[in-house]
Design a protein around this motif. Structure first.
Motif, PDB file in Angstrom:
ATOM      1  N   GLU A  71      -4.351   4.793   8.794  1.00 34.07           N
ATOM      2  CA  GLU A  71      -4.008   6.212   8.822  1.00 34.07           C
ATOM      3  C   GLU A  71      -3.316   6.631   7.527  1.00 34.07           C
ATOM      4  OE1 GLU A  71      -2.140   9.587  11.813  1.00 34.07           O
ATOM      5  OE2 GLU A  71      -1.509   7.494  12.019  1.00 34.07           O
ATOM      6  N   HIS A  72      -2.547   5.711   6.936  1.00 32.38           N
ATOM      7  CA  HIS A  72      -1.937   6.015   5.638  1.00 32.38           C
ATOM      8  C   HIS A  72      -3.020   6.255   4.590  1.00 32.38           C
ATOM      9  CE1 HIS A  72       1.418   5.721   2.669  1.00 32.38           C
ATOM     10  NE2 HIS A  72       0.411   5.400   1.854  1.00 32.38           N
TER      11      HIS A  72
ATOM     12  N   ASP B  23      -1.916   1.010   8.310  1.00 31.01           N
ATOM     13  CA  ASP B  23      -2.341   1.246   6.937  1.00 31.01           C
ATOM     14  C   ASP B  23      -3.586   2.108   6.893  1.00 31.01           C
ATOM     15  OD1 ASP B  23      -4.022  -0.638   8.037  1.00 31.01           O
ATOM     16  OD2 ASP B  23      -3.971  -2.017   6.319  1.00 31.01           O
TER      17      ASP B  23
ATOM     18  N   LEU C 113       2.560   9.095  -0.680  1.00 30.36           N
ATOM     19  CA  LEU C 113       2.214  10.384  -0.083  1.00 30.36           C
ATOM     20  C   LEU C 113       3.138  11.496  -0.559  1.00 30.36           C
ATOM     21  CD1 LEU C 113       1.493   9.260   3.604  1.00 30.36           C
ATOM     22  CD2 LEU C 113      -0.131   9.557   1.716  1.00 30.36           C
TER      23      LEU C 113
ATOM     24  N   CYS D 171      -4.525   9.706   5.119  1.00 25.49           N
ATOM     25  CA  CYS D 171      -3.655  10.777   4.619  1.00 25.49           C
ATOM     26  C   CYS D 171      -3.666  10.817   3.093  1.00 25.49           C
ATOM     27  CB  CYS D 171      -2.227  10.570   5.139  1.00 25.49           C
ATOM     28  SG  CYS D 171      -2.049  10.834   6.922  1.00 25.49           S
ATOM     29  N   TRP D 172      -3.694   9.647   2.463  1.00 23.12           N
ATOM     30  CA  TRP D 172      -3.722   9.599   0.999  1.00 23.12           C
ATOM     31  C   TRP D 172      -5.012  10.218   0.460  1.00 23.12           C
ATOM     32  CZ3 TRP D 172      -6.811   7.153  -2.694  1.00 23.12           C
ATOM     33  CH2 TRP D 172      -6.298   7.146  -3.991  1.00 23.12           C
TER      34      TRP D 172
ATOM     35  N   TYR E  88       0.813  -1.213   0.000  1.00 23.65           N
ATOM     36  CA  TYR E  88       0.000   0.000   0.000  1.00 23.65           C
ATOM     37  C   TYR E  88       0.850   1.268   0.000  1.00 23.65           C
ATOM     38  CZ  TYR E  88       0.792   0.506   5.080  1.00 23.65           C
ATOM     39  OH  TYR E  88       1.359   0.675   6.315  1.00 23.65           O
ATOM     40  N   ALA E  89       2.021   1.262   0.649  1.00 22.74           N
ATOM     41  CA  ALA E  89       2.838   2.474   0.723  1.00 22.74           C
ATOM     42  C   ALA E  89       3.373   2.861  -0.656  1.00 22.74           C
ATOM     43  CB  ALA E  89       3.990   2.276   1.700  1.00 22.74           C
TER      44      ALA E  89
ATOM     45  N   TYR F 262       1.471   4.048  12.730  1.00 21.01           N
ATOM     46  CA  TYR F 262       2.100   3.107  11.807  1.00 21.01           C
ATOM     47  C   TYR F 262       1.081   2.170  11.160  1.00 21.01           C
ATOM     48  CZ  TYR F 262       6.102   4.776  14.441  1.00 21.01           C
ATOM     49  OH  TYR F 262       7.038   5.579  15.030  1.00 21.01           O
TER      50      TYR F 262
ATOM     51  N   GLU G 121       0.894  13.543   6.850  1.00 22.83           N
ATOM     52  CA  GLU G 121       1.805  12.461   7.201  1.00 22.83           C
ATOM     53  C   GLU G 121       1.272  11.740   8.430  1.00 22.83           C
ATOM     54  OE1 GLU G 121       6.620  11.796   7.752  1.00 22.83           O
ATOM     55  OE2 GLU G 121       5.767  13.810   7.572  1.00 22.83           O
ATOM     56  N   PRO G 122       1.237  10.403   8.414  1.00 21.39           N
ATOM     57  CA  PRO G 122       0.704   9.657   9.561  1.00 21.39           C
ATOM     58  C   PRO G 122       1.510   9.894  10.829  1.00 21.39           C
ATOM     59  CG  PRO G 122       0.903   8.247   7.612  1.00 21.39           C
ATOM     60  CD  PRO G 122       1.624   9.518   7.296  1.00 21.39           C
TER      61      PRO G 122
END
Length: 615
Positions: free
Chosen positions: A140-141, A138, A125, A144-145, A119-120, A136, A132-133
């Protein structure tokens, strides 16, 4: 495994929320999770700023509603919850729901599922990310995305992005992984269901009066019986059904946008819709709802009604209708003297041509025709000889032209609420701006209900009126003989049932509370063809007309969720029912017990009738 819960009310509400004891066994006798976390976010008093409470590793029952019930700030139209059982402690920064500030709003996001391992890389981002998270996960990522996508579009709210684009973003998140998600900017709620059928969310819409005021699962219980919230409509999404009645599963990858207790967008095509779920926007909704659907109704997108999609596509440009209205009074004792007022003659104007009209009276009477203060053609009768029975038969032949819908009459002009009335305009329209005399507390509740339509439609006049008209049709049950002429608009609002007169009175009251002039209209409706409620053509029908600047009077029929058209025959108007009642009178002597019988027939005229009217 997480559970998501989202509550979307049509007005500010204070539900009591209790999260389960993590030591209690889970369903199927399985051992409880070693760690249990919960989080809840809301927007106090519907402000843009969010409040979030979360306990990443709870150690006992948590009665959020009990603790906050007396706190005025625990009141909102939106509540978003995340509940999770897990095998390791969670930090506060990794606990959901997450909250971030962007675009003058605070956004709340919660996610159930696991994104694909890459996913990263798949959802970058950037080297200098705007968001920015802190933790740690997925989840929250992904949050942010999503905010980054909004930022790139210079969109500051969910409403600034086409729903199809929002849906595309969530489908991209769903690629190779799993995601059920809830997202809000404080104004609108977005709910997305995973592409895997086994992980689907479910939803329900609760309409007052609420027979069941508690919703619960093994993880959470919700009480909706706050004394100040008896008339709130609720749209609820959950990972599991919270009651034993009907809950509709979201279709795979279905996205729903909701606002103040109503669906404003639904991505699910008709072919993917489960039985009992929202219908194809091209299909006609029922005029009457069944008794079982009165408390729990499928959520229907507002766009389903916005263009009168259920109006007959094959309706002629104009139609000729023959109306026969018969009224009979019978008395146990002879009436010696009486006077009567009749409002039975249809209008004759540019939208409606009266081809012929005939009035038969028995016994005969002196008849004086005049125009009343509302512009209606009225007949005054004086009968000064004894009679035990009085009957009248009004026969009309009317050519009705299609009436342009309000969106056509407004054109490109966007009008908003409130209207800037000039003093002389307000004076001339004052009779149609004064709400019914009700207790202040009842008018306040009705005012909040009226404002919910304004806020749901960003104060847009057209959207507000179409929404109001459709909601009364959808959420209020047509029940013959369920009310009387003494039934108030508040009574109908509380019971959610009535007849055409009641629905017209309710919408009149709501419009006047918004400072929109409204008047009561009596007439007839042709129910041939697509109308399911044929009973409406067996008596006079009632609807309302609203005065819109630079447009004039425009008719809405909330009983059927339509704007008036060539199936409505207009007869009389006034401030309320009493001003426009078809027959009224006074008995000065005699009479005894009265029996009233009314019969109305509305049918399309055959060629012979039309030719006879022209001779």
């Amino acid at each position: 495994m997480s559970e998501l819960l989202a509550l979307c009310f049509d007005g500010d509400a204070s539900p009591a929320v209790r999260f389960a004891d993590p030591q209690a066994p889970s369903g199927g006798g399985r051992a409880p999770a070693r760690h249990y976390g919960w989080g809840i976010g809301w927007y106090p008093k519907s402000e843009r700023g969010a409040s979030v409470l979360k306990d990443p590793s709870s150690s006992g029952q948590t009665a959020v509603g009990d603790a906050l019930g007396d706190w005025e700030r625990f009141r909102s139209t939106l509540f978003l919850c995340h509940l999770r059982g897990h095998n390791r402690p969670r930090s506060q920064q990794d606990a959901q729901p997450f909250v971030r500030s962007y675009g003058g709003h605070q956004w709340i996001f919660a996610h159930d599922g696991d994104l694909a391992h890459d996913y990263a890389e798949r959802l970058p981002l950037g080297d200098d990310p705007a968001f920015e998270p802190l933790g740690y996960t997925d989840s929250e990522h992904a949050f942010c995305w999503l905010l980054a996508q909004l930022h790139q579009r210079r969109a500051r709210a969910l409403a600034d992005v086409a729903p199809e684009d929002l849906h595309g973003w969530f489908r991209r998140l769903n690629e190779g992984g799993h995601i059920n998600a809830i997202l809000s900017d404080g104004d609108m709620l977005l709910v997305y269901g995973d592409v895997a059928p086994a992980r689907r969310l479910c939803w329900s819409r609760r309409i007052p009066p609420h027979v069941q005021t508690s919703l619960e699962s093994q993880a959470v219980s919700i009480s909706l019986d706050a004394a100040r919230d008896p008339n709130r409509t609720l749209l609820v999404f959950s990972s599991v059904p919270l009651s034993r009645d009907e809950w509709l599963p979201l279709a795979p990858s279905q996205m729903v946008l909701a606002r103040r207790g109503a669906v404003v967008f639904d991505s699910a095509p008709a072919a993917e819709t489960a039985p009992g779920a929202p219908r194809d926007p091209g299909a006609p909704p029922p005029t009457l709802r069944s008794e079982t659907s009165h408390q729990v109704a499928a959520a229907v997108p507002l766009s389903h009604y916005s263009e009168d999609a259920h109006a007959p596509a094959s309706a002629p440009a104009s139609r000729v209708l023959r109306v026969v209205h018969e009224t009979r009074y019978a008395y146990t004792d002879a009436v010696e003297r009486s006077s009567h007022r009749l409002l039975l003659r249809p209008l004759d104007d540019r939208h409606q041509k009266l081809l012929s009209y005939d009035l038969d009276l028995s016994p005969s009477a002196e008849v004086a025709e005049f125009e009343d203060v509302f512009g209606n053609t009225a007949f005054h009768l004086e009968i000064d000889r004894p009679y035990a029975e009085f009957s009248m038969r009004a026969t009309s032949l009317v050519r009705v032209a299609p009436f342009p819908r309000l969106e056509e009459r407004l054109g490109a002009t966007r009008q908003t609420i409130p209207f800037p009335w000039m003093p002389w305009q307000r004076q001339m329209l004052s009779a149609y701006l004064m709400p019914a005399e009700l207790p202040e507390t009842q008018l306040q509740e009705l005012s909040e209900f009226a404002l919910s339509f304004v806020e749901r439609n960003d104060a847009d006049l057209l959207g507000t009126l179409l929404d109001m008209n459709a909601t009364i049709h959808r959420d209020f049950e047509y029940v013959t003989a369920s009310t009387t002429i003494a039934t108030t608009a508040f009574d109908v609002f509380e019971s959610r049932r009535g007849v055409c007169q009641d629905f017209a009175n309710l919408m009149i009251c709501l419009a006047r509370l918004l400072q929109i002039p409204a008047r009561y209209r009596m007439g007839y409706v042709f129910t041939g063809g697509d109308y399911e409620n044929k009973a409406q053509s067996d008596a006079s029908h009632a609807w309302l007309e609203l005065y819109v600047p630079r447009v004039g009077w425009h008719g809405f029929d909330p009983t059927n969720g339509r704007q008036i058209g060539n199936d409505h025959v207009r007869v009389a108007c006034g401030r309320n029912y009493r001003d426009a009642t078809p027959t009224s009178g006074t008995i000065y002597r005699g009479g005894g017990i009265e029996t009233l019988t009314v019969s109305v027939r509305v049918e399309e005229a055959v060629e012979a009738d039309m030719m006879a009217s022209l001779r």
